[in-house]
Design a protein around this motif. Sequence first.
Motif, mmCIF file in Angstrom:
data_model
loop_
_atom_site.group_PDB
_atom_site.id
_atom_site.type_symbol
_atom_site.label_atom_id
_atom_site.label_comp_id
_atom_site.label_asym_id
_atom_site.label_seq_id
_atom_site.Cartn_x
_atom_site.Cartn_y
_atom_site.Cartn_z
ATOM 1 N N VAL A 29 0.832 -1.203 0.000
ATOM 2 C CA VAL A 29 0.000 0.000 0.000
ATOM 3 C C VAL A 29 0.866 1.254 0.000
ATOM 4 O O VAL A 29 0.626 2.203 -0.750
ATOM 5 C CB VAL A 29 -0.951 -0.004 1.230
ATOM 6 N N HIS A 30 1.905 1.230 0.810
ATOM 7 C CA HIS A 30 2.789 2.391 0.919
ATOM 8 C C HIS A 30 3.570 2.619 -0.371
ATOM 9 O O HIS A 30 3.809 3.766 -0.775
ATOM 10 C CB HIS A 30 3.745 2.197 2.093
ATOM 11 N N SER A 31 3.973 1.544 -1.030
ATOM 12 C CA SER A 31 4.735 1.686 -2.275
ATOM 13 C C SER A 31 3.882 2.262 -3.390
ATOM 14 O O SER A 31 4.399 2.899 -4.316
ATOM 15 C CB SER A 31 5.320 0.335 -2.704
ATOM 16 N N LEU A 32 2.557 2.043 -3.324
ATOM 17 C CA LEU A 32 1.651 2.598 -4.330
ATOM 18 C C LEU A 32 1.434 4.090 -4.130
ATOM 19 O O LEU A 32 1.083 4.808 -5.068
ATOM 20 C CB LEU A 32 0.304 1.859 -4.286
ATOM 21 N N ASN A 33 1.616 4.555 -2.896
ATOM 22 C CA ASN A 33 1.458 5.980 -2.605
ATOM 23 C C ASN A 33 2.404 6.366 -1.479
ATOM 24 O O ASN A 33 2.063 6.253 -0.306
ATOM 25 C CB ASN A 33 0.005 6.301 -2.231
ATOM 26 N N ARG A 34 3.606 6.820 -1.842
ATOM 27 C CA ARG A 34 4.631 7.134 -0.848
ATOM 28 C C ARG A 34 4.298 8.378 -0.027
ATOM 29 O O ARG A 34 4.963 8.666 0.950
ATOM 30 C CB ARG A 34 5.982 7.336 -1.545
ATOM 31 N N ASP A 35 3.272 9.128 -0.445
ATOM 32 C CA ASP A 35 2.927 10.359 0.271
ATOM 33 C C ASP A 35 2.028 10.116 1.484
ATOM 34 O O ASP A 35 1.742 11.043 2.234
ATOM 35 C CB ASP A 35 2.231 11.344 -0.677
ATOM 36 N N LEU A 36 1.583 8.874 1.670
ATOM 37 C CA LEU A 36 0.705 8.582 2.807
ATOM 38 C C LEU A 36 1.458 8.761 4.121
ATOM 39 O O LEU A 36 2.552 8.223 4.294
ATOM 40 C CB LEU A 36 0.173 7.148 2.721
ATOM 41 N N ASP A 37 0.863 9.504 5.050
ATOM 42 C CA ASP A 37 1.471 9.596 6.374
ATOM 43 C C ASP A 37 0.967 8.431 7.219
ATOM 44 O O ASP A 37 0.235 7.561 6.737
ATOM 45 C CB ASP A 37 1.166 10.945 7.034
ATOM 46 N N ARG A 38 1.356 8.409 8.484
ATOM 47 C CA ARG A 38 1.013 7.279 9.342
ATOM 48 C C ARG A 38 -0.497 7.084 9.444
ATOM 49 O O ARG A 38 -1.008 5.968 9.270
ATOM 50 C CB ARG A 38 1.613 7.490 10.735
ATOM 51 N N THR A 39 -1.224 8.140 9.702
ATOM 52 C CA THR A 39 -2.676 8.046 9.862
ATOM 53 C C THR A 39 -3.338 7.557 8.587
ATOM 54 O O THR A 39 -4.217 6.687 8.612
ATOM 55 C CB THR A 39 -3.255 9.419 10.264
ATOM 56 N N GLN A 40 -2.923 8.098 7.448
ATOM 57 C CA GLN A 40 -3.514 7.713 6.174
ATOM 58 C C GLN A 40 -3.177 6.262 5.817
ATOM 59 O O GLN A 40 -4.020 5.530 5.290
ATOM 60 C CB GLN A 40 -3.015 8.655 5.075
ATOM 61 N N LEU A 41 -1.958 5.848 6.122
ATOM 62 C CA LEU A 41 -1.561 4.471 5.820
ATOM 63 C C LEU A 41 -2.358 3.489 6.661
ATOM 64 O O LEU A 41 -2.809 2.449 6.171
ATOM 65 C CB LEU A 41 -0.059 4.281 6.071
ATOM 66 N N VAL A 42 -2.553 3.802 7.934
ATOM 67 C CA VAL A 42 -3.349 2.934 8.805
ATOM 68 C C VAL A 42 -4.773 2.815 8.275
ATOM 69 O O VAL A 42 -5.345 1.718 8.222
ATOM 70 C CB VAL A 42 -3.347 3.480 10.248
ATOM 71 N N ALA A 43 -5.352 3.934 7.865
ATOM 72 C CA ALA A 43 -6.723 3.924 7.342
ATOM 73 C C ALA A 43 -6.809 3.096 6.065
ATOM 74 O O ALA A 43 -7.752 2.303 5.877
ATOM 75 C CB ALA A 43 -7.184 5.356 7.078
ATOM 76 N N ALA A 44 -5.824 3.271 5.159
ATOM 77 C CA ALA A 44 -5.822 2.516 3.912
ATOM 78 C C ALA A 44 -5.631 1.029 4.175
ATOM 79 O O ALA A 44 -6.265 0.174 3.537
ATOM 80 C CB ALA A 44 -4.710 3.034 3.002
ATOM 81 N N LEU A 45 -4.764 0.693 5.136
ATOM 82 C CA LEU A 45 -4.529 -0.710 5.474
ATOM 83 C C LEU A 45 -5.795 -1.375 5.982
ATOM 84 O O LEU A 45 -6.105 -2.519 5.615
ATOM 85 C CB LEU A 45 -3.418 -0.817 6.523
ATOM 86 N N LYS A 46 -6.550 -0.683 6.812
ATOM 87 C CA LYS A 46 -7.800 -1.239 7.347
ATOM 88 C C LYS A 46 -8.756 -1.590 6.213
ATOM 89 O O LYS A 46 -9.375 -2.659 6.216
ATOM 90 C CB LYS A 46 -8.455 -0.242 8.305
ATOM 91 N N VAL A 47 -8.849 -0.709 5.229
ATOM 92 C CA VAL A 47 -9.754 -0.940 4.101
ATOM 93 C C VAL A 47 -9.288 -2.135 3.277
ATOM 94 O O VAL A 47 -10.064 -3.043 2.969
ATOM 95 C CB VAL A 47 -9.834 0.323 3.209
ATOM 96 N N VAL A 48 -8.010 -2.141 2.931
ATOM 97 C CA VAL A 48 -7.476 -3.220 2.085
ATOM 98 C C VAL A 48 -7.517 -4.555 2.820
ATOM 99 O O VAL A 48 -7.858 -5.590 2.228
ATOM 100 C CB VAL A 48 -6.029 -2.884 1.650
ATOM 101 N N TRP A 49 -7.162 -4.554 4.109
ATOM 102 C CA TRP A 49 -7.189 -5.796 4.905
ATOM 103 C C TRP A 49 -8.598 -6.377 4.943
ATOM 104 O O TRP A 49 -8.784 -7.585 4.788
ATOM 105 C CB TRP A 49 -6.696 -5.500 6.312
ATOM 106 N N LYS A 50 -9.589 -5.528 5.105
ATOM 107 C CA LYS A 50 -10.973 -5.993 5.178
ATOM 108 C C LYS A 50 -11.412 -6.612 3.854
ATOM 109 O O LYS A 50 -12.041 -7.661 3.817
ATOM 110 C CB LYS A 50 -11.906 -4.848 5.544
ATOM 111 N N ARG A 51 -11.011 -5.955 2.751
ATOM 112 C CA ARG A 51 -11.422 -6.452 1.440
ATOM 113 C C ARG A 51 -10.706 -7.737 1.049
ATOM 114 O O ARG A 51 -11.334 -8.684 0.559
ATOM 115 C CB ARG A 51 -11.158 -5.385 0.379
ATOM 116 N N LEU A 52 -9.404 -7.764 1.268
ATOM 117 C CA LEU A 52 -8.611 -8.898 0.793
ATOM 118 C C LEU A 52 -8.589 -10.086 1.741
ATOM 119 O O LEU A 52 -8.537 -11.233 1.298
ATOM 120 C CB LEU A 52 -7.172 -8.442 0.540
ATOM 121 N N VAL A 53 -8.608 -9.809 3.038
ATOM 122 C CA VAL A 53 -8.447 -10.892 4.014
ATOM 123 C C VAL A 53 -9.779 -11.277 4.643
ATOM 124 O O VAL A 53 -10.248 -12.415 4.510
ATOM 125 C CB VAL A 53 -7.429 -10.504 5.099
#
Length: 331
Positions: free
Chosen positions: A287-311
């Motif tokens: 997720v971070h490699s797709l968007n290096r501009d994500l800060d900690r808060t944004q990365l956590v939020a994106a991870l939650k979404v992707v984890w829910k969808r994929l896992v």
Amino acid sequence: MAGLESITARPLGSPLELLSELDECNRELSMLCDALTLQRIGSEVNAPRPVLDGPQHGFLTTTIWLSSWLGEAWGASLKFLVDSGSQVEVDVTEARRFVHVLGRLRTFFAHNLDIDVERDRETRDTCYKWFKEACGSQVPAASQWIHCVVELLRGAVQYLKLAIEVARAIELHPDANKLCTVWRNRLNRTEVAVDYLSSLQRAAGDLGLDKVDLTGVRNRYRRRWSQAFEVMSTDVDVNDATARFMEQALLAETSAVLPITAREVMEVLGLQPGEKVATALRLSQVVHSLNRDLDRTQLVAALKVVWKRLVVGQVEELGTLSVQTRSQGSE
């Protein structure tokens, strides 16, 4: 003092004469390998030859040179020959002892040993014992280092002569063709046949990486790759395995440091320590490699979404499929 007197009474020999004898062994074993396998015996030795202008310095440079040559550049061939000793009825006990001692001596001089670690204590004790046998003291004095240099070079000469004896025994063995094929296959999985640097260049091109120190990557990973090839099944495609090794190394070398930790991942996703945490961190890396501009808060939020969808979503889908399958079976 009897032990020291017996050591100093030995014919010392000349380090230069022993180096010359090593060169002769080098040529003979290289030609045998070429004749039996149609391959070079190993890669080029990059370490400089020993500098013998001072006994202690001479010992250090000899240790490094022999380790680079016998343990690395020619490592695959020499390991094969030593391992084949029993098959051709050649006693290689002293060869195994020399390899072990040479490795411990290099570690002793090249690393800061932690005596609280068992392996480091074993390294220290092995070296002390070898020094005692070589020059009469566990801690050589200035006048005793020359005995250590000579003993180390003698050991190397004996080691190569045993390897030559095994190679000649293989040539005369009823299973010579089979043994030579195994030797050749070992070499085909080393830098003798696999050009790591060219493979890295191809992989870097495929991955769009143009600012990576490929020589540095090769130097850091070459021993790991060699060890992996050594235990790999003979039916594995070498080119495919090489490409995967190169790509994995490049990805590891170019992955950015994540702004989140495993603890944060466990807290956000409600995970317990275990493999899922490592999986979640690897997913965070993607997720971070797709968007290096994500800060900690944004990365956590994106991870939650992707984890829910994929896992989570995948688990639920598999559960539904399982129920449907059981239902169809009952009909």
